[in-house]
Motif scaffolding. Structure first.
Motif, mmCIF file in Angstrom:
data_model
loop_
_atom_site.group_PDB
_atom_site.id
_atom_site.type_symbol
_atom_site.label_atom_id
_atom_site.label_comp_id
_atom_site.label_asym_id
_atom_site.label_seq_id
_atom_site.Cartn_x
_atom_site.Cartn_y
_atom_site.Cartn_z
ATOM 1 N N GLU A 124 23.916 64.275 57.188
ATOM 2 C CA GLU A 124 22.564 64.831 57.257
ATOM 3 C C GLU A 124 21.604 63.958 56.466
ATOM 4 N N PHE A 125 22.097 63.393 55.368
ATOM 5 C CA PHE A 125 21.254 62.488 54.577
ATOM 6 C C PHE A 125 20.854 61.272 55.394
ATOM 7 N N SER A 126 21.826 60.645 56.075
ATOM 8 C CA SER A 126 21.507 59.470 56.883
ATOM 9 C C SER A 126 20.538 59.822 58.008
ATOM 10 N N LYS A 127 20.716 60.994 58.591
ATOM 11 C CA LYS A 127 19.782 61.437 59.631
ATOM 12 C C LYS A 127 18.364 61.494 59.081
ATOM 13 N N SER A 128 18.193 62.074 57.900
ATOM 14 C CA SER A 128 16.851 62.176 57.306
ATOM 15 C C SER A 128 16.276 60.800 56.988
ATOM 16 N N GLU A 129 17.130 59.867 56.603
ATOM 17 C CA GLU A 129 16.678 58.509 56.310
ATOM 18 C C GLU A 129 16.261 57.771 57.580
ATOM 19 N N ILE A 130 17.001 57.963 58.657
ATOM 20 C CA ILE A 130 16.644 57.330 59.934
ATOM 21 C C ILE A 130 15.295 57.852 60.409
ATOM 22 N N VAL A 131 15.098 59.162 60.306
ATOM 23 C CA VAL A 131 13.804 59.760 60.668
ATOM 24 C C VAL A 131 12.699 59.180 59.795
ATOM 25 N N LYS A 132 12.963 59.072 58.513
ATOM 26 C CA LYS A 132 11.967 58.585 57.559
ATOM 27 C C LYS A 132 11.553 57.147 57.837
ATOM 28 N N TYR A 133 12.518 56.270 58.035
ATOM 29 C CA TYR A 133 12.213 54.843 58.142
ATOM 30 C C TYR A 133 11.841 54.399 59.556
ATOM 31 N N GLY B 19 10.624 56.765 61.981
ATOM 32 C CA GLY B 19 9.647 57.678 62.561
ATOM 33 C C GLY B 19 10.110 58.345 63.830
ATOM 34 N N LEU B 20 11.414 58.625 63.932
ATOM 35 C CA LEU B 20 11.973 59.196 65.150
ATOM 36 C C LEU B 20 11.919 60.719 65.137
ATOM 37 N N ASN B 21 11.958 61.292 66.316
ATOM 38 C CA ASN B 21 12.100 62.735 66.458
ATOM 39 C C ASN B 21 13.530 63.099 66.073
ATOM 40 N N GLU B 22 13.689 64.008 65.130
ATOM 41 C CA GLU B 22 15.030 64.334 64.660
ATOM 42 C C GLU B 22 15.904 64.946 65.744
ATOM 43 N N GLU B 23 15.297 65.444 66.816
ATOM 44 C CA GLU B 23 16.087 66.003 67.916
ATOM 45 C C GLU B 23 16.864 64.930 68.673
ATOM 46 N N LEU B 24 16.466 63.673 68.492
ATOM 47 C CA LEU B 24 17.198 62.573 69.126
ATOM 48 C C LEU B 24 18.450 62.187 68.354
ATOM 49 N N ILE B 25 18.643 62.776 67.187
ATOM 50 C CA ILE B 25 19.722 62.351 66.292
ATOM 51 C C ILE B 25 20.721 63.482 66.090
ATOM 52 N N SER B 26 21.975 63.231 66.415
ATOM 53 C CA SER B 26 23.071 64.163 66.133
ATOM 54 C C SER B 26 23.808 63.696 64.885
ATOM 55 N N VAL B 27 24.524 64.598 64.261
ATOM 56 C CA VAL B 27 25.328 64.245 63.082
ATOM 57 C C VAL B 27 26.802 64.487 63.407
ATOM 58 N N ALA B 28 27.611 63.462 63.239
ATOM 59 C CA ALA B 28 29.067 63.557 63.401
ATOM 60 C C ALA B 28 29.705 62.992 62.141
ATOM 61 N N HIS B 29 30.094 63.879 61.232
ATOM 62 C CA HIS B 29 30.639 63.457 59.944
ATOM 63 C C HIS B 29 31.962 62.710 60.097
ATOM 64 N N PRO B 30 32.239 61.793 59.207
ATOM 65 C CA PRO B 30 33.599 61.243 59.112
ATOM 66 C C PRO B 30 34.564 62.302 58.584
ATOM 67 N N SER B 31 35.826 62.027 58.749
ATOM 68 C CA SER B 31 36.879 62.851 58.175
ATOM 69 C C SER B 31 37.941 61.906 57.622
ATOM 70 N N VAL B 32 39.152 62.375 57.527
ATOM 71 C CA VAL B 32 40.242 61.539 57.021
ATOM 72 C C VAL B 32 41.496 61.866 57.820
ATOM 73 N N ASP B 33 42.279 60.845 58.105
ATOM 74 C CA ASP B 33 43.519 61.017 58.860
ATOM 75 C C ASP B 33 44.617 61.449 57.891
ATOM 76 N N ARG B 34 44.948 62.720 57.903
ATOM 77 C CA ARG B 34 45.928 63.233 56.944
ATOM 78 C C ARG B 34 47.364 62.938 57.357
ATOM 79 N N ARG B 35 47.529 62.305 58.503
ATOM 80 C CA ARG B 35 48.857 61.788 58.849
ATOM 81 C C ARG B 35 49.132 60.516 58.059
#
Length: 399
Positions: free
Chosen positions: A159-168, A170-186
């Motif tokens: 969400e932080f990166s999304k806000s930064e992309i919008v800030k720098y 000037g994009l409509n935030e509706e164009l930006i989705s958030v897909a967080h990283p995770s970790v492979d627990r295998r």
């Protein structure tokens, strides 16, 4: 099941998976693609992996079962980057075929008819330009706007990166989705004492206890302040706990190297393995640490706290940028610009972990359970195809 001609097909730029340096972007790409592979196995989509011609064989090491094909790109990656640098509108979909194009590493190739989605991991090169190598900064300043223009939409990793992309930008935030990283627990899980001992010896770590930090040795990772904090700790702590810094050689790191050398000359045990630490050895190094310290001054997400957690290791982290999203409520937070605060929190963490490390376990597990690759892959697939995320969330094949 939907008829095959209605199932969306995704073309994945797989270069991060076959790059010589398998970075955090590579780990992210593998996690999302593994989720897409699961969706393909359920009949929700099909996908192909696009790779440089002479690197296609490197994909064999990944446990991907359901891709439709591996496409060998006839255009070398360096040529593609050149096209993008100069803004040349070469329609790559005419070469590689129809589908929804997924670009997981900042650069969305120009396409003619195909719709594409690009992942912009961070805007470090704009927000803290002094922390990015000049050549790389200038390149990203040119090509990322070009990629954003070419792509139908954008994926941010926090969400932080999304806000930064919008800030720098000037994009409509509706164009930006958030897909967080995770970790492979295998792969990332608590390793045995025998494995920890073997891996430590491999990298000349001859101590029963140590404090671990991981990341390229570059200004953004803030190692200079971490070393200053470490060397101001009571001697009884530094004698017992060497500081192990696992990070490939970065850039503009002369001051950090000087601090390391000066600290060693003054009797402090700061260990920076000279040989490249293999991915397969990282779980053992996380597992063997008393705790993990992650104090960058800027991050788009930061996957290493999750890797440490998955290995049962408590974390000290920067309360800045996206790091609280990555480290969650399980971390002990510091001001990364305040050396004294870092020192105090390290000293406190030594006392807490020596008394009872299990006090962190419940919050660590809760945070790990809140982030997984499957939901992020579903959000990615929805952004790519325009289909509702609920379509990909439904596990039934009768869709």
């Amino acid at each position: 099941m939907r008829s095959s001609n209605k199932i969306p097909h995704v073309q994945v730029d797989a270069f991060p998976l076959v790059d010589d340096h398998f970075s955090g972007v590579g780990h992210y790409t593998l996690g999302i693609v593994s989720g897409l592979d699961e969706l393909a196995g359920e009949g929700k989509l099909t996908y192909s992996l696009v790779t440089p011609r002479h690197r296609a064989g490197r994909l064999a090491k990944y446990d991907l079962q359901h891709f439709k094909s591996i496409k060998k790109n006839p255009v070398p990656n360096r040529i593609i980057r050149g096209f993008m640098k100069y803004g040349w509108p070469v329609p790559f979909d005419l070469l590689l075929g129809k589908g929804f194009y997924y670009f997981p590493s900042f650069l969305a190739w120009p396409t003619w008819r195909a719709k594409s989605t690009v992942v912009v991991h961070d805007v470090t090169y704009l927000a803290v330009p002094e922390c990015v190598d000049k050549g790389n900064r200038e390149y990203l300043e040119k090509v990322v706007p070009f990629s954003i223009k070419n792509a139908r939409n954008i994926i941010a990793v926090s969400e932080f990166s999304k806000s930064e992309i919008v800030k720098y930008y000037g994009l409509n935030e509706e164009l930006i989705s958030v897909a967080h990283p995770s970790v492979d627990r295998r792969h990332f899980y608590k390793r045995s004492a025998e494995e920890i001992h073997k891996v430590k010896a491999k990298y000349d770590i001859f101590s029963d206890h140590y404090i671990l930090s991981v990341g390229n040795v570059e200004p953004r990772k803030n190692y200079a302040r971490l070393i200053d904090a470490y060397t101001s700790l009571p001697k009884k702590i530094t004698d017992k706990y060497p500081l192990v810094i696992v990070g490939a050689g970065g850039w503009n790191n002369e001051d950090v190297k000087e601090k390391m050398q000066e600290a060693k000359e003054n009797g402090y045990r700061i260990i920076n393995p000279k040989q490249f630490v293999l991915d397969e050895d990282m779980p053992a190094l996380y597992s063997g640490a008393q705790f993990f310290v992650f104090t960058p001054i800027y991050e788009g997400f930061g996957m290493s706290p999750l890797e440490a957690y998955a290995c049962g290791t408590p974390v000290i982290a920067s309360r800045i940028a996206s790091v609280p999203e990555a480290a969650g409520k399980a971390a002990v937070y510091v001001d990364p610009y305040n050396v004294d605060d870092i020192r105090k929190k390290i000293e406190d963490m030594v006392q807490r972990t020596e008394k009872d490390r299990s006090q962190f376990d419940k919050r660590i597990e809760q945070h790990l359970e809140s982030l997984s690759w499957r939901p992020s892959a579903e959000k990615t697939a929805a952004a790519l195809t325009g289909l509702p995320v609920e379509y990909f969330q439904n596990r039934s094949k009768d869709t």
